[in-house]
Scaffold this active site. Structure first.
Site, PDB file in Angstrom:
ATOM      1  N   CYS A   6       0.850  -1.192   0.000  1.00 30.76           N
ATOM      2  CA  CYS A   6       0.000   0.000   0.000  1.00 30.76           C
ATOM      3  C   CYS A   6       0.883   1.238   0.000  1.00 30.76           C
ATOM      4  O   CYS A   6       1.817   1.343   0.803  1.00 30.76           O
ATOM      5  CB  CYS A   6      -0.904  -0.004   1.230  1.00 30.76           C
ATOM      6  SG  CYS A   6      -2.048   1.404   1.313  1.00 30.76           S
ATOM      7  N   HIS A  18      -8.758  -3.676  -3.182  1.00 32.11           N
ATOM      8  CA  HIS A  18      -7.912  -2.880  -2.282  1.00 32.11           C
ATOM      9  C   HIS A  18      -8.389  -1.425  -2.244  1.00 32.11           C
ATOM     10  O   HIS A  18      -8.523  -0.831  -1.166  1.00 32.11           O
ATOM     11  CB  HIS A  18      -6.462  -2.973  -2.778  1.00 32.11           C
ATOM     12  CG  HIS A  18      -5.467  -2.198  -1.985  1.00 32.11           C
ATOM     13  ND1 HIS A  18      -4.479  -2.807  -1.231  1.00 32.11           N
ATOM     14  CD2 HIS A  18      -5.267  -0.864  -1.828  1.00 32.11           C
ATOM     15  CE1 HIS A  18      -3.736  -1.873  -0.646  1.00 32.11           C
ATOM     16  NE2 HIS A  18      -4.197  -0.700  -0.999  1.00 32.11           N
ATOM     17  N   GLU A  19      -8.629  -0.853  -3.440  1.00 30.62           N
ATOM     18  CA  GLU A  19      -9.012   0.559  -3.485  1.00 30.62           C
ATOM     19  C   GLU A  19     -10.425   0.777  -2.940  1.00 30.62           C
ATOM     20  O   GLU A  19     -10.681   1.786  -2.263  1.00 30.62           O
ATOM     21  CB  GLU A  19      -8.890   1.097  -4.916  1.00 30.62           C
ATOM     22  CG  GLU A  19      -7.497   0.995  -5.522  1.00 30.62           C
ATOM     23  CD  GLU A  19      -6.400   1.606  -4.664  1.00 30.62           C
ATOM     24  OE1 GLU A  19      -6.673   2.564  -3.915  1.00 30.62           O
ATOM     25  OE2 GLU A  19      -5.255   1.130  -4.743  1.00 30.62           O
ATOM     26  N   HIS A  54     -10.304   0.989   0.750  1.00 31.21           N
ATOM     27  CA  HIS A  54      -9.888   2.307   1.223  1.00 31.21           C
ATOM     28  C   HIS A  54     -11.093   3.230   1.409  1.00 31.21           C
ATOM     29  O   HIS A  54     -11.166   3.990   2.377  1.00 31.21           O
ATOM     30  CB  HIS A  54      -8.931   2.963   0.224  1.00 31.21           C
ATOM     31  CG  HIS A  54      -7.483   2.661   0.452  1.00 31.21           C
ATOM     32  ND1 HIS A  54      -6.857   2.896   1.654  1.00 31.21           N
ATOM     33  CD2 HIS A  54      -6.521   2.184  -0.375  1.00 31.21           C
ATOM     34  CE1 HIS A  54      -5.577   2.562   1.566  1.00 31.21           C
ATOM     35  NE2 HIS A  54      -5.347   2.122   0.334  1.00 31.21           N
TER      36      HIS A  54
END
Length: 200
Positions: A109, A151-152, A155
């Site tokens: 990250c 992953h994004e 976030h």
């Protein structure tokens, strides 16, 4: 006149500082994007400039300190085909049952730079949302692209991938990051990796 194509949003931006884990914006769910205007497009330009400078494959708005449900990506899929885009208000759908196949691969990250740990995620993912101009879009990804989409989107829900690790893996990740911290100035990537902003 404002941008009308993705290509216009991929250049002309200013590199911003990447936020680090522990900063509240990275651990708080984001607000939906409701205005697809010049201000949003300026943010997207800056995000592309920042991601390129940091050598990432994806970047969420929270990683430049903005609490909007927005991420960008420039990422290869399992066949090494490049995919570039912008997602506003994304929703990820993951396979279930017999279609669900977990892939354990090292993940990192930009907001916790220098650390990598293996994390099992589904090897395919479908993301729906809106593009930079408010149009509905759907992207189905496999391989690294599937991991990037997950992953994004994490976030934007206030989750970092370290939250998904076992306690042991998280400790190892934190140790890696601490060992390499001297390479990443506080305002990285405005100040490049390996350089200090107070260097002569």
């Amino acid at each position: 006149m404002g941008a009308t194509t993705l290509d216009e949003l991929m250049s002309g931006g200013t590199v911003r500082r990447v936020t680090r884990w522990g900063e509240p914006v990275l651990h708080t769910p984001t607000r939906p994007v409701t205005e697809f205007n010049d201000e949003l497009h300026e943010l997207i330009r800056d995000m592309f400039a920042t991601m390129e400078e940091a050598q990432g494959v994806g970047l969420a708005a929270t990683q430049v300190g903005v609490d909007l449900a927005l991420f960008i990506y420039d990422c290869p899929d399992e066949d090494y085909k490049r995919h570039v885009g912008v997602f506003c208000n994304p929703v990820v759908t993951l396979p279930t049952g017999g279609a669900r196949n977990l892939d354990s691969t090292d993940e990192g990250c930009l907001s916790w730079p220098g650390g990598y740990q293996s994390l099992a995620r589904p090897d395919t993912a479908t993301c729906t949302g809106q593009d930079a101009f408010g149009n509905p879009i759907t992207v189905a990804g496999a391989g690294l692209l599937a991991r990037c989409l997950q992953h994004e989107t994490d976030h934007l829900g206030g989750m970092v991938f370290g939250d998904r690790l076992s306690a042991r893996s998280r400790r190892k990740l934190d140790e890696q990051v601490a060992q390499l911290a001297h390479l990443y100035p506080e305002d990285w990537p405005i100040t490049p990796k390996g350089r200090r902003d107070d260097a002569n």
